[in-house]
Design a protein around this motif. Structure first.
Motif, PDB file in Angstrom:
ATOM      1  N   ALA A 183     -19.532  -4.447 -27.124  1.00  0.00           N
ATOM      2  CA  ALA A 183     -19.839  -5.789 -26.624  1.00  0.00           C
ATOM      3  C   ALA A 183     -20.649  -5.722 -25.333  1.00  0.00           C
ATOM      4  O   ALA A 183     -21.579  -6.509 -25.131  1.00  0.00           O
ATOM      5  CB  ALA A 183     -18.550  -6.573 -26.405  1.00  0.00           C
ATOM      6  N   LYS A 184     -20.311  -4.786 -24.467  1.00  0.00           N
ATOM      7  CA  LYS A 184     -21.049  -4.639 -23.202  1.00  0.00           C
ATOM      8  C   LYS A 184     -22.497  -4.262 -23.468  1.00  0.00           C
ATOM      9  O   LYS A 184     -23.422  -4.843 -22.864  1.00  0.00           O
ATOM     10  CB  LYS A 184     -20.377  -3.575 -22.340  1.00  0.00           C
ATOM     11  N   ARG A 185     -22.722  -3.306 -24.372  1.00  0.00           N
ATOM     12  CA  ARG A 185     -24.096  -2.912 -24.702  1.00  0.00           C
ATOM     13  C   ARG A 185     -24.843  -4.055 -25.394  1.00  0.00           C
ATOM     14  O   ARG A 185     -26.045  -4.252 -25.174  1.00  0.00           O
ATOM     15  CB  ARG A 185     -24.088  -1.661 -25.589  1.00  0.00           C
ATOM     16  N   ALA A 186     -24.127  -4.809 -26.229  1.00  0.00           N
ATOM     17  CA  ALA A 186     -24.760  -5.927 -26.936  1.00  0.00           C
ATOM     18  C   ALA A 186     -25.202  -7.010 -25.968  1.00  0.00           C
ATOM     19  O   ALA A 186     -26.302  -7.571 -26.107  1.00  0.00           O
ATOM     20  CB  ALA A 186     -23.805  -6.495 -27.980  1.00  0.00           C
ATOM     21  N   ARG A 187     -24.363  -7.320 -24.984  1.00  0.00           N
ATOM     22  CA  ARG A 187     -24.745  -8.338 -23.991  1.00  0.00           C
ATOM     23  C   ARG A 187     -25.995  -7.912 -23.229  1.00  0.00           C
ATOM     24  O   ARG A 187     -26.886  -8.725 -22.950  1.00  0.00           O
ATOM     25  CB  ARG A 187     -23.592  -8.594 -23.025  1.00  0.00           C
ATOM     26  N   LYS A 188     -26.069  -6.636 -22.893  1.00  0.00           N
ATOM     27  CA  LYS A 188     -27.233  -6.118 -22.178  1.00  0.00           C
ATOM     28  C   LYS A 188     -28.492  -6.243 -23.026  1.00  0.00           C
ATOM     29  O   LYS A 188     -29.548  -6.648 -22.543  1.00  0.00           O
ATOM     30  CB  LYS A 188     -26.991  -4.663 -21.781  1.00  0.00           C
ATOM     31  N   LYS A 189     -28.350  -5.933 -24.330  1.00  0.00           N
ATOM     32  CA  LYS A 189     -29.520  -6.002 -25.211  1.00  0.00           C
ATOM     33  C   LYS A 189     -29.949  -7.446 -25.436  1.00  0.00           C
ATOM     34  O   LYS A 189     -31.152  -7.738 -25.500  1.00  0.00           O
ATOM     35  CB  LYS A 189     -29.235  -5.317 -26.546  1.00  0.00           C
ATOM     36  N   VAL A 190     -29.005  -8.354 -25.547  1.00  0.00           N
ATOM     37  CA  VAL A 190     -29.355  -9.768 -25.689  1.00  0.00           C
ATOM     38  C   VAL A 190     -30.165 -10.230 -24.483  1.00  0.00           C
ATOM     39  O   VAL A 190     -31.179 -10.924 -24.625  1.00  0.00           O
ATOM     40  CB  VAL A 190     -28.084 -10.630 -25.854  1.00  0.00           C
ATOM     41  N   ALA A 191     -29.730  -9.836 -23.295  1.00  0.00           N
ATOM     42  CA  ALA A 191     -30.454 -10.202 -22.077  1.00  0.00           C
ATOM     43  C   ALA A 191     -31.869  -9.625 -22.084  1.00  0.00           C
ATOM     44  O   ALA A 191     -32.838 -10.293 -21.690  1.00  0.00           O
ATOM     45  CB  ALA A 191     -29.693  -9.726 -20.849  1.00  0.00           C
ATOM     46  N   GLN A 192     -32.005  -8.375 -22.537  1.00  0.00           N
ATOM     47  CA  GLN A 192     -33.320  -7.747 -22.602  1.00  0.00           C
ATOM     48  C   GLN A 192     -34.231  -8.475 -23.582  1.00  0.00           C
ATOM     49  O   GLN A 192     -35.417  -8.692 -23.303  1.00  0.00           O
ATOM     50  CB  GLN A 192     -33.167  -6.278 -23.006  1.00  0.00           C
ATOM     51  N   GLU A 193     -33.682  -8.858 -24.725  1.00  0.00           N
ATOM     52  CA  GLU A 193     -34.489  -9.539 -25.731  1.00  0.00           C
ATOM     53  C   GLU A 193     -34.911 -10.928 -25.253  1.00  0.00           C
ATOM     54  O   GLU A 193     -36.042 -11.360 -25.512  1.00  0.00           O
ATOM     55  CB  GLU A 193     -33.717  -9.622 -27.047  1.00  0.00           C
ATOM     56  N   LEU A 194     -34.012 -11.613 -24.565  1.00  0.00           N
ATOM     57  CA  LEU A 194     -34.379 -12.924 -24.016  1.00  0.00           C
ATOM     58  C   LEU A 194     -35.487 -12.794 -22.985  1.00  0.00           C
ATOM     59  O   LEU A 194     -36.404 -13.632 -22.923  1.00  0.00           O
ATOM     60  CB  LEU A 194     -33.147 -13.591 -23.393  1.00  0.00           C
ATOM     61  N   ALA A 195     -35.426 -11.723 -22.186  1.00  0.00           N
ATOM     62  CA  ALA A 195     -36.480 -11.485 -21.190  1.00  0.00           C
ATOM     63  C   ALA A 195     -37.806 -11.184 -21.873  1.00  0.00           C
ATOM     64  O   ALA A 195     -38.868 -11.639 -21.423  1.00  0.00           O
ATOM     65  CB  ALA A 195     -36.072 -10.334 -20.279  1.00  0.00           C
ATOM     66  N   THR A 196     -37.772 -10.426 -22.971  1.00  0.00           N
ATOM     67  CA  THR A 196     -38.995 -10.119 -23.715  1.00  0.00           C
ATOM     68  C   THR A 196     -39.613 -11.392 -24.289  1.00  0.00           C
ATOM     69  O   THR A 196     -40.829 -11.609 -24.197  1.00  0.00           O
ATOM     70  CB  THR A 196     -38.697  -9.131 -24.846  1.00  0.00           C
ATOM     71  N   ILE A 197     -38.787 -12.237 -24.878  1.00  0.00           N
ATOM     72  CA  ILE A 197     -39.288 -13.492 -25.438  1.00  0.00           C
ATOM     73  C   ILE A 197     -39.898 -14.362 -24.345  1.00  0.00           C
ATOM     74  O   ILE A 197     -40.969 -14.961 -24.531  1.00  0.00           O
ATOM     75  CB  ILE A 197     -38.148 -14.238 -26.159  1.00  0.00           C
ATOM     76  N   GLN A 198     -39.254 -14.402 -23.194  1.00  0.00           N
ATOM     77  CA  GLN A 198     -39.786 -15.190 -22.092  1.00  0.00           C
ATOM     78  C   GLN A 198     -41.131 -14.650 -21.621  1.00  0.00           C
ATOM     79  O   GLN A 198     -42.053 -15.420 -21.308  1.00  0.00           O
ATOM     80  CB  GLN A 198     -38.796 -15.197 -20.916  1.00  0.00           C
ATOM     81  N   SER A 199     -41.272 -13.309 -21.609  1.00  0.00           N
ATOM     82  CA  SER A 199     -42.550 -12.719 -21.194  1.00  0.00           C
ATOM     83  C   SER A 199     -43.659 -13.048 -22.186  1.00  0.00           C
ATOM     84  O   SER A 199     -44.819 -13.219 -21.805  1.00  0.00           O
ATOM     85  CB  SER A 199     -42.404 -11.198 -21.029  1.00  0.00           C
ATOM     86  N   ILE A 200     -43.306 -13.145 -23.477  1.00  0.00           N
ATOM     87  CA  ILE A 200     -44.298 -13.540 -24.485  1.00  0.00           C
ATOM     88  C   ILE A 200     -44.738 -14.976 -24.241  1.00  0.00           C
ATOM     89  O   ILE A 200     -45.936 -15.304 -24.299  1.00  0.00           O
ATOM     90  CB  ILE A 200     -43.712 -13.379 -25.908  1.00  0.00           C
TER      91      ILE A 200
END
Length: 220
Positions: free
Chosen positions: A184-201
């Motif tokens: 769950a901890k790793r998943a939360r981190k990855k969700v945050a990373q993916e949201l940041a990537t989408i925002q950068s797009i």
């Protein structure tokens, strides 16, 4: 064990990590687990998107036979997901509205059937999550054999009794209780990373330079 029927002792109903994994996308969980887990060929029968996160009560049955599923319904505890290895057979439905109603009243969070189901309108009406390999109106046999609370395989994924099953529109993943909090901890981190990537797009700052770097590493 007799007559090809085995029922293991009931596992503890409390599984740490369920709340930590609840709401996490199945695809992200699969990614942070090395992309080595997850089902293939099982899909929600609900037309409205549903999610599920609960303890696995595992059942294995002969193709087209649901005797041991009926027995498993008596063992369901609140928060359980009924997970059934039906040998991938879709010639007969293993569960329908009556069995779903029993499960709902016992507090089950959903069904996973590596086989067929029927009465899908009832699953939709009650928003009871159900994943299956197919749909068939033909009813099942009730002869056995089968097992309850033993390791099974559904859609190419191993599920142990008491594993945490997470399901959504993309599919299902199984996480052992011992690994749940770390996953769950790793998943939360990855969700945050993916949201940041989408925002950068969206804001025009996204860089795809990693593609050429990876191709260079592959000497392409």
């Amino acid at each position: 064990m007799s007559n090809g029927i085995a029922i293991e002792a009931r596992r503890d109903a409390f599984v740490p990590g369920i709340e930590a994994l609840r709401g996490m996308p199945s695809s992200v969980i699969g990614d942070v687990m090395g992309r080595l887990v997850g089902t293939t060929g099982l899909h929600p029968v609900n037309r409205t998107p549903v999610t599920m996160c609960g303890n696995a009560l595992t059942v294995s049955v002969r193709a087209g036979d649901n005797l041991l599923i009926h027995k498993a319904l008596e063992l369901l505890l609140p928060g359980d997901a009924l997970v059934v290895d039906g040998a991938g057979d879709i010639s007969r439905a293993l569960v329908g509205e009556i069995m779903m109603t029993v499960a709902r009243m016992r507090g089950s969070v959903g069904f996973v059937m590596d086989g067929a189901v029927r009465d899908v309108q009832a699953f939709e009406q009650h928003q009871f999550p159900c994943w299956a390999r197919g749909i068939n109106l033909r009813g099942p046999y009730k002869d056995g054999p089968g097992t309850i609370n033993r390791p099974i395989s559904i859609g190419g994924m191993l599920v142990n009794p008491g594993d945490i099953i997470v399901g959504d529109s993309d599919g299902l993943v199984a996480v052992s209780p011992q690994e749940a909090l770390a996953v769950a901890k790793r998943a939360r981190k990855k969700v945050a990373q993916e949201l940041a990537t989408i925002q950068s797009i969206l804001n025009g700052s996204y860089s795809a330079s990693w593609i050429d770097e990876r191709l260079k590493q592959k000497e392409v």
